[in-house]
Design an enzyme around this catalytic site. Structure first.
Site, PDB file in Angstrom:
ATOM      1  N   HIS A  61      44.335  -7.465  63.764  1.00 45.15           N
ATOM      2  CA  HIS A  61      43.394  -6.674  62.965  1.00 45.15           C
ATOM      3  C   HIS A  61      42.636  -5.762  63.927  1.00 45.15           C
ATOM      4  O   HIS A  61      42.909  -5.784  65.125  1.00 45.15           O
ATOM      5  CB  HIS A  61      42.470  -7.565  62.142  1.00 45.15           C
ATOM      6  CG  HIS A  61      41.533  -8.450  62.931  1.00 45.15           C
ATOM      7  ND1 HIS A  61      41.978  -9.395  63.843  1.00 45.15           N
ATOM      8  CD2 HIS A  61      40.166  -8.526  62.950  1.00 45.15           C
ATOM      9  CE1 HIS A  61      40.937 -10.025  64.357  1.00 45.15           C
ATOM     10  NE2 HIS A  61      39.826  -9.511  63.852  1.00 45.15           N
ATOM     11  N   HIS A 121      39.171  -5.363  64.463  1.00 51.11           N
ATOM     12  CA  HIS A 121      37.823  -5.593  64.961  1.00 51.11           C
ATOM     13  C   HIS A 121      37.824  -5.241  66.448  1.00 51.11           C
ATOM     14  O   HIS A 121      38.822  -5.444  67.152  1.00 51.11           O
ATOM     15  CB  HIS A 121      37.393  -7.046  64.733  1.00 51.11           C
ATOM     16  CG  HIS A 121      36.935  -7.288  63.322  1.00 51.11           C
ATOM     17  ND1 HIS A 121      36.950  -8.528  62.737  1.00 51.11           N
ATOM     18  CD2 HIS A 121      36.448  -6.430  62.386  1.00 51.11           C
ATOM     19  CE1 HIS A 121      36.480  -8.431  61.492  1.00 51.11           C
ATOM     20  NE2 HIS A 121      36.182  -7.162  61.258  1.00 51.11           N
ATOM     21  N   ASP A 164      36.748  -6.425  69.125  1.00 46.95           N
ATOM     22  CA  ASP A 164      37.092  -7.410  70.173  1.00 46.95           C
ATOM     23  C   ASP A 164      38.593  -7.674  70.270  1.00 46.95           C
ATOM     24  O   ASP A 164      39.039  -8.397  71.165  1.00 46.95           O
ATOM     25  CB  ASP A 164      36.309  -8.730  69.978  1.00 46.95           C
ATOM     26  CG  ASP A 164      36.526  -9.397  68.626  1.00 46.95           C
ATOM     27  OD1 ASP A 164      36.695  -8.686  67.620  1.00 46.95           O
ATOM     28  OD2 ASP A 164      36.532 -10.639  68.575  1.00 46.95           O
ATOM     29  N   HIS A 165      39.381  -7.045  69.378  1.00 52.81           N
ATOM     30  CA  HIS A 165      40.830  -7.237  69.429  1.00 52.81           C
ATOM     31  C   HIS A 165      41.582  -5.965  69.784  1.00 52.81           C
ATOM     32  O   HIS A 165      42.797  -6.008  69.969  1.00 52.81           O
ATOM     33  CB  HIS A 165      41.344  -7.778  68.093  1.00 52.81           C
ATOM     34  CG  HIS A 165      40.821  -9.142  67.789  1.00 52.81           C
ATOM     35  ND1 HIS A 165      41.603 -10.275  67.851  1.00 52.81           N
ATOM     36  CD2 HIS A 165      39.566  -9.560  67.477  1.00 52.81           C
ATOM     37  CE1 HIS A 165      40.856 -11.330  67.560  1.00 52.81           C
ATOM     38  NE2 HIS A 165      39.614 -10.921  67.335  1.00 52.81           N
ATOM     39  N   HIS A 199      40.862 -13.688  56.987  1.00 54.73           N
ATOM     40  CA  HIS A 199      39.735 -13.223  57.793  1.00 54.73           C
ATOM     41  C   HIS A 199      39.080 -12.037  57.088  1.00 54.73           C
ATOM     42  O   HIS A 199      37.912 -12.088  56.723  1.00 54.73           O
ATOM     43  CB  HIS A 199      40.245 -12.849  59.183  1.00 54.73           C
ATOM     44  CG  HIS A 199      39.203 -12.367  60.139  1.00 54.73           C
ATOM     45  ND1 HIS A 199      38.068 -13.090  60.437  1.00 54.73           N
ATOM     46  CD2 HIS A 199      39.130 -11.232  60.887  1.00 54.73           C
ATOM     47  CE1 HIS A 199      37.333 -12.414  61.326  1.00 54.73           C
ATOM     48  NE2 HIS A 199      37.948 -11.279  61.601  1.00 54.73           N
ATOM     49  N   ASP A 234      42.095 -14.001  64.159  1.00 54.55           N
ATOM     50  CA  ASP A 234      40.900 -14.564  63.522  1.00 54.55           C
ATOM     51  C   ASP A 234      41.239 -15.032  62.110  1.00 54.55           C
ATOM     52  O   ASP A 234      41.846 -14.290  61.348  1.00 54.55           O
ATOM     53  CB  ASP A 234      39.801 -13.498  63.433  1.00 54.55           C
ATOM     54  CG  ASP A 234      39.307 -13.069  64.809  1.00 54.55           C
ATOM     55  OD1 ASP A 234      39.779 -13.621  65.817  1.00 54.55           O
ATOM     56  OD2 ASP A 234      38.436 -12.174  64.857  1.00 54.55           O
ATOM     57  N   HIS A 257      39.451 -17.919  70.957  1.00 50.19           N
ATOM     58  CA  HIS A 257      38.438 -17.120  70.268  1.00 50.19           C
ATOM     59  C   HIS A 257      37.153 -17.952  70.154  1.00 50.19           C
ATOM     60  O   HIS A 257      36.625 -18.201  69.069  1.00 50.19           O
ATOM     61  CB  HIS A 257      38.953 -16.683  68.879  1.00 50.19           C
ATOM     62  CG  HIS A 257      38.224 -15.495  68.317  1.00 50.19           C
ATOM     63  ND1 HIS A 257      37.110 -15.623  67.526  1.00 50.19           N
ATOM     64  CD2 HIS A 257      38.436 -14.169  68.437  1.00 50.19           C
ATOM     65  CE1 HIS A 257      36.685 -14.417  67.165  1.00 50.19           C
ATOM     66  NE2 HIS A 257      37.487 -13.512  67.714  1.00 50.19           N
TER      67      HIS A 257
END
Ligand SMILES: [Zn+2]
Ligand SMILES: [Zn+2]
Length: 304
Positions: free
Chosen positions: A60, A62, A64-65, A137, A208, A266
């Site tokens: 995905h 976000h 942080d990814h 998620h 996530d 994570h």
């Protein structure tokens, strides 16, 4: 050889102990990256992961990814890369990854393709498939399973010699499952010389997610399940609210799926590097659990 190297194991933002999400899977000389949080390229240098990879799979978008993809592509351009890269991700890939890879330059120096996927897709390769499965998620978030194809059973050279099958191409054809005719006219079939087929290995990465049936189905009998474990049970409500799992929930998924091993990743910055509370919680449910840390490399051997 099949190994997984954890490049970033923290949730949301980098800390001194953990970088944000990314992992590298190396299989028979090929490297695949999954997620690419900020700073992933430096983690790759630090932990000896090849820049000669061809693909990144995003769960995905976000930050942080995926924030690391910009810098990683810039560096590879400066290294005069010519090999193409393909970026796979769920809906939004073209728009979001397209924007991320065009920052900070006039033009890319090597081809970058972006491929949008959805849960249920399966990317077929000669020796394995990458299976895309739904996670819980946000809308359209996915996880990935690398599932090797079943391999032929073991070939028994002694028995082949006993039966008078001359060493050479006939051995190869028998091993592939063909019945062959010998120079003297006798026919020999693979059932005489080849053991039962051996199951390929599988590695499942959730990205996530809350606990999810999609994960259990994808991880059925998996050799390695790498699962979101952002919080402990004390923060169960928070995990539910933010679309994540607790360590105990991750362990329940591993147990339900009948996976062989579980890696918790994570991890929220509130926990220490070893996160003993998360480990204890998971092990109480599923003993074959470990907490990932940056740089951890895990070998995935064949079950037989
Ligand atoms: Zn995240
Ligand atoms: Zn997320």
């Amino acid at each position: 050889m099949l190994t997984v190297t954890f490049l970033g194991t923290g949730a949301a933002c980098p800390s001194i102990e953990r970088n944000v999400a990314a992992l590298a899977l190396a299989r028979e000389g090929e490297t695949l990256l999954f997620d690419c949080g900020e700073g992933t390229q430096r983690q790759m240098m630090r932990y000896g992961v090849s820049f000669a990879f061809r693909e990144i799979f995003f769960t995905h978008y976000h930050a942080d990814h995926m924030l690391g993809v910009t810098g990683l592509m810039r560096t590879m351009g400066l290294q005069d890369r010519t090999l193409p890269v393909t970026l796979y991700g769920p809906r939004g890939a073209a728009r979001i990854l397209g924007a991320a890879i065009s920052l900070g330059i006039e033009r890319n120096r090597f081809p970058i393709d972006i491929v949008e996927l959805q849960a249920g897709d399966r990317i077929r390769r000669d020796e394995y498939d990458v299976v895309v499965f739904p996670t819980d998620h946000r809308p359209d978030t996915v996880g990935y399973a690398l599932a090797e194809h079943t391999r032929p059973g073991r070939f028994h050279p002694d028995r082949a010699r006993e039966l008078g099958v001359p060493e050479g191409p006939l051995w190869g054809r028998l091993h592939k499952g063909e019945t062959v005719e010998l120079p003297d006219g006798r026919r020999v079939g693979p059932e005489d010389l080849v053991g039962t087929p051996r199951r390929g290995r599988s590695v499942v990465y959730t990205g996530d997610t809350r606990p999810s049936l999609g994960v259990v189905e994808a991880a059925r009998g998996a050799d390695l399940l790498i699962h979101d474990s952002t919080f402990s049970e004390e923060e169960r409500a928070r995990a539910e609210e933010t679309g994540h799992s607790t360590a105990a929930q991750a362990a329940e998924m591993a147990r339900e799926a009948g996976a062989r091993r579980l890696v918790l990743t994570h991890i929220s910055p509130r926990y220490t590097r070893d996160a003993p509370e998360l480990l204890a919680e998971a092990k109480a449910v599923f003993p074959e659990s470990v907490v990932a840390r940056d740089g951890l490399t895990i070998d995935v051997p064949f079950a037989d």
